[in-house]
Scaffold this motif. Sequence first.
Motif, PDB file in Angstrom:
ATOM      1  N   GLU A 190      15.392 -32.450  55.209  1.00  0.00           N
ATOM      2  CA  GLU A 190      14.601 -33.644  55.209  1.00  0.00           C
ATOM      3  C   GLU A 190      13.502 -33.597  55.314  1.00  0.00           C
ATOM      4  O   GLU A 190      12.244 -34.107  54.356  1.00  0.00           O
ATOM      5  CB  GLU A 190      15.162 -35.371  55.766  1.00  0.00           C
ATOM      6  CG  GLU A 190      14.593 -35.839  55.280  1.00  0.00           C
ATOM      7  CD  GLU A 190      14.469 -36.583  53.991  1.00  0.00           C
ATOM      8  OE1 GLU A 190      13.688 -37.575  53.727  1.00  0.00           O
ATOM      9  OE2 GLU A 190      15.553 -36.331  53.464  1.00  0.00           O
ATOM     10  N   VAL A 208      12.130 -37.445  61.941  1.00  0.00           N
ATOM     11  CA  VAL A 208      13.218 -37.279  61.600  1.00  0.00           C
ATOM     12  C   VAL A 208      14.590 -37.383  62.461  1.00  0.00           C
ATOM     13  O   VAL A 208      14.248 -36.641  63.453  1.00  0.00           O
ATOM     14  CB  VAL A 208      13.637 -36.322  60.240  1.00  0.00           C
ATOM     15  CG1 VAL A 208      15.140 -36.482  59.845  1.00  0.00           C
ATOM     16  CG2 VAL A 208      12.569 -36.044  59.352  1.00  0.00           C
ATOM     17  N   LEU A 216       8.654 -42.831  49.615  1.00  0.00           N
ATOM     18  CA  LEU A 216       9.525 -42.236  49.869  1.00  0.00           C
ATOM     19  C   LEU A 216      10.024 -41.273  48.750  1.00  0.00           C
ATOM     20  O   LEU A 216      10.368 -40.775  48.612  1.00  0.00           O
ATOM     21  CB  LEU A 216      10.506 -42.866  50.769  1.00  0.00           C
ATOM     22  CG  LEU A 216      11.469 -41.498  51.595  1.00  0.00           C
ATOM     23  CD1 LEU A 216      10.375 -40.433  52.588  1.00  0.00           C
ATOM     24  CD2 LEU A 216      11.957 -41.898  52.678  1.00  0.00           C
ATOM     25  N   LYS A 243      10.211 -31.943  53.367  1.00  0.00           N
ATOM     26  CA  LYS A 243      10.548 -31.901  52.066  1.00  0.00           C
ATOM     27  C   LYS A 243       9.026 -32.899  52.528  1.00  0.00           C
ATOM     28  O   LYS A 243       8.128 -33.225  51.593  1.00  0.00           O
ATOM     29  CB  LYS A 243      11.863 -32.769  51.257  1.00  0.00           C
ATOM     30  CG  LYS A 243      12.578 -32.126  51.088  1.00  0.00           C
ATOM     31  CD  LYS A 243      13.785 -32.879  49.851  1.00  0.00           C
ATOM     32  CE  LYS A 243      14.721 -33.253  50.778  1.00  0.00           C
ATOM     33  NZ  LYS A 243      16.011 -34.327  50.355  1.00  0.00           N
ATOM     34  N   GLU A 244       9.690 -34.165  53.209  1.00  0.00           N
ATOM     35  CA  GLU A 244       8.620 -34.851  53.403  1.00  0.00           C
ATOM     36  C   GLU A 244       7.045 -34.096  53.561  1.00  0.00           C
ATOM     37  O   GLU A 244       6.144 -34.926  53.742  1.00  0.00           O
ATOM     38  CB  GLU A 244       8.661 -35.906  54.884  1.00  0.00           C
ATOM     39  CG  GLU A 244       9.642 -36.949  54.142  1.00  0.00           C
ATOM     40  CD  GLU A 244      10.235 -37.511  55.110  1.00  0.00           C
ATOM     41  OE1 GLU A 244       9.284 -38.087  56.061  1.00  0.00           O
ATOM     42  OE2 GLU A 244      11.560 -37.992  55.677  1.00  0.00           O
ATOM     43  N   ILE A 265       5.307 -37.456  61.220  1.00  0.00           N
ATOM     44  CA  ILE A 265       6.564 -37.455  60.727  1.00  0.00           C
ATOM     45  C   ILE A 265       7.408 -37.264  61.386  1.00  0.00           C
ATOM     46  O   ILE A 265       7.618 -36.270  61.881  1.00  0.00           O
ATOM     47  CB  ILE A 265       6.267 -36.259  59.575  1.00  0.00           C
ATOM     48  CG1 ILE A 265       5.611 -36.692  57.904  1.00  0.00           C
ATOM     49  CG2 ILE A 265       8.464 -36.720  58.395  1.00  0.00           C
ATOM     50  CD1 ILE A 265       5.778 -34.808  57.117  1.00  0.00           C
ATOM     51  N   SER A 303      14.313 -40.724  58.324  1.00  0.00           N
ATOM     52  CA  SER A 303      13.078 -40.948  58.943  1.00  0.00           C
ATOM     53  C   SER A 303      12.648 -42.085  59.021  1.00  0.00           C
ATOM     54  O   SER A 303      12.597 -43.574  58.510  1.00  0.00           O
ATOM     55  CB  SER A 303      12.618 -40.719  57.126  1.00  0.00           C
ATOM     56  OG  SER A 303      12.985 -39.366  57.170  1.00  0.00           O
ATOM     57  N   VAL A 317       4.312 -36.868  52.971  1.00  0.00           N
ATOM     58  CA  VAL A 317       4.557 -38.486  52.815  1.00  0.00           C
ATOM     59  C   VAL A 317       3.943 -39.799  53.520  1.00  0.00           C
ATOM     60  O   VAL A 317       3.603 -40.482  52.432  1.00  0.00           O
ATOM     61  CB  VAL A 317       6.212 -38.771  53.276  1.00  0.00           C
ATOM     62  CG1 VAL A 317       6.168 -40.411  53.401  1.00  0.00           C
ATOM     63  CG2 VAL A 317       7.309 -38.295  51.733  1.00  0.00           C
ATOM     64  N   ILE A 326       9.598 -43.683  59.584  1.00  0.00           N
ATOM     65  CA  ILE A 326       8.311 -44.073  58.409  1.00  0.00           C
ATOM     66  C   ILE A 326       7.173 -45.136  59.003  1.00  0.00           C
ATOM     67  O   ILE A 326       7.768 -46.063  59.125  1.00  0.00           O
ATOM     68  CB  ILE A 326       7.759 -43.857  56.907  1.00  0.00           C
ATOM     69  CG1 ILE A 326       9.959 -45.501  56.838  1.00  0.00           C
ATOM     70  CG2 ILE A 326       9.541 -42.742  56.099  1.00  0.00           C
ATOM     71  CD1 ILE A 326       9.855 -45.538  55.323  1.00  0.00           C
ATOM     72  N   GLU A 338       8.724 -39.840  45.931  1.00  0.00           N
ATOM     73  CA  GLU A 338       8.104 -38.770  46.597  1.00  0.00           C
ATOM     74  C   GLU A 338       8.842 -37.729  47.019  1.00  0.00           C
ATOM     75  O   GLU A 338       9.128 -36.047  46.806  1.00  0.00           O
ATOM     76  CB  GLU A 338       7.132 -38.788  47.594  1.00  0.00           C
ATOM     77  CG  GLU A 338       5.714 -39.477  47.613  1.00  0.00           C
ATOM     78  CD  GLU A 338       4.755 -38.910  46.166  1.00  0.00           C
ATOM     79  OE1 GLU A 338       5.061 -37.411  46.381  1.00  0.00           O
ATOM     80  OE2 GLU A 338       4.064 -39.473  46.266  1.00  0.00           O
ATOM     81  N   VAL A 339      10.391 -38.043  47.945  1.00  0.00           N
ATOM     82  CA  VAL A 339      11.384 -36.864  48.112  1.00  0.00           C
ATOM     83  C   VAL A 339      12.378 -36.603  46.884  1.00  0.00           C
ATOM     84  O   VAL A 339      12.722 -35.389  47.254  1.00  0.00           O
ATOM     85  CB  VAL A 339      11.823 -36.952  49.380  1.00  0.00           C
ATOM     86  CG1 VAL A 339      12.809 -36.640  49.385  1.00  0.00           C
ATOM     87  CG2 VAL A 339      10.812 -37.836  50.774  1.00  0.00           C
ATOM     88  N   ARG A 399       5.437 -32.851  50.959  1.00  0.00           N
ATOM     89  CA  ARG A 399       5.528 -34.084  50.008  1.00  0.00           C
ATOM     90  C   ARG A 399       4.483 -35.013  50.604  1.00  0.00           C
ATOM     91  O   ARG A 399       4.004 -35.979  49.729  1.00  0.00           O
ATOM     92  CB  ARG A 399       6.198 -34.677  49.275  1.00  0.00           C
ATOM     93  CG  ARG A 399       7.162 -34.171  48.876  1.00  0.00           C
ATOM     94  CD  ARG A 399       6.658 -33.812  46.758  1.00  0.00           C
ATOM     95  NE  ARG A 399       6.770 -34.681  46.416  1.00  0.00           N
ATOM     96  CZ  ARG A 399       5.471 -34.229  45.435  1.00  0.00           C
ATOM     97  NH1 ARG A 399       5.385 -33.031  45.000  1.00  0.00           N
ATOM     98  NH2 ARG A 399       5.177 -34.912  45.025  1.00  0.00           N
TER      99      ARG A 399
END
Length: 343
Positions: free
Chosen positions: A320, A303, A172, A323-324, A301, A294, A329, A296, A175-176, A327
Amino acid sequence: MNSDCNLTISLDIMGGDKGPLITIPAAILAIQKLPNLHLILCGDESLISQELAKNNLNDSPQLSICHTAETVEMDELPASALRNKKDSSMRKSIDLVRNDKAQACVSAGNTGALFSMAHYVLKMLPGVERPALISALPTHDDNRHVFMLDLGANVFCDSNVLYQFAIMGSVLAEEVDGIESPRVALLNMGTENIKGSDHIKFTAAQLEANPYINYIGFVEGNDILSNKADVIVCDGFVGNVALKTCEGVALMVYSKFKSVLSQHMFTRLLGKFFASTIKKLFKSLNPDQYNGASLIGLRGIVVKSHGNASSLAFLAAIMEAVKEVERQVPDKIRKKLEQSLAD
């Protein structure tokens, strides 16, 4: 949905202490910032439509409504919510992720219920025993964050679970935040190798043997915000207490600082003279901008926003999630776990 929107996120509009009064303004801010974002608003359709009408957004191609008849209360038992609230805004927002109608979901609702529903509906990634709550916190360096997990999803974690958390947290952060080879540490009662419980020591040995993780050793509580590590791993009980302590200290310092500046004419003048510097300082410490933990380890995903979040804080949680998604995640976590477990 607008064909120009290539990113879809579902929102639990009814969740949180103030529900639509916070979540809908945040949704409006989000689509204003991101023209390619489509939001599915899960909740009471008539209530949501009324709020959108006030902003002339009932026909916005970036917004759609998923009507739900139920709401998960903030004090509701997770097991009860899982069994009895299948038509709730929280459950529907997660179902949309499972059914590939949304790429992520965001909720400010009951943490235990969200954890239970997400775990049940989305299932775990291969090699992951439990999901973890992870969030970014500020550090002494204004340009860097530290990611901390678990923040309360799991009260106790054995060494295997902590090891998995370290791998997921590393992915995370990379990537973030774009951190190359993130520094991973275990939160402990001392930095010496002899300190801590047996399961902490065994986790350390596992991480030291993993060539794909940049493990730097133990850190203590006073180093959480010191920028010594990019990822700090602990169990949920310790992580939640540490997080709330950090937030409480930040708010106390802000309150005392304001009180001192208002006591005398000289300090009031001094405060006005340095107003922009002071504002910048406390903006960097404002918990709202770090809102969005998050969940995870899941096959999707999710949040979690603070239940008492402001609209700007809920917006931070939406960003947030964006972004995930961008990317990918969960897929990156899966690949890193496969790589680590194969060795």
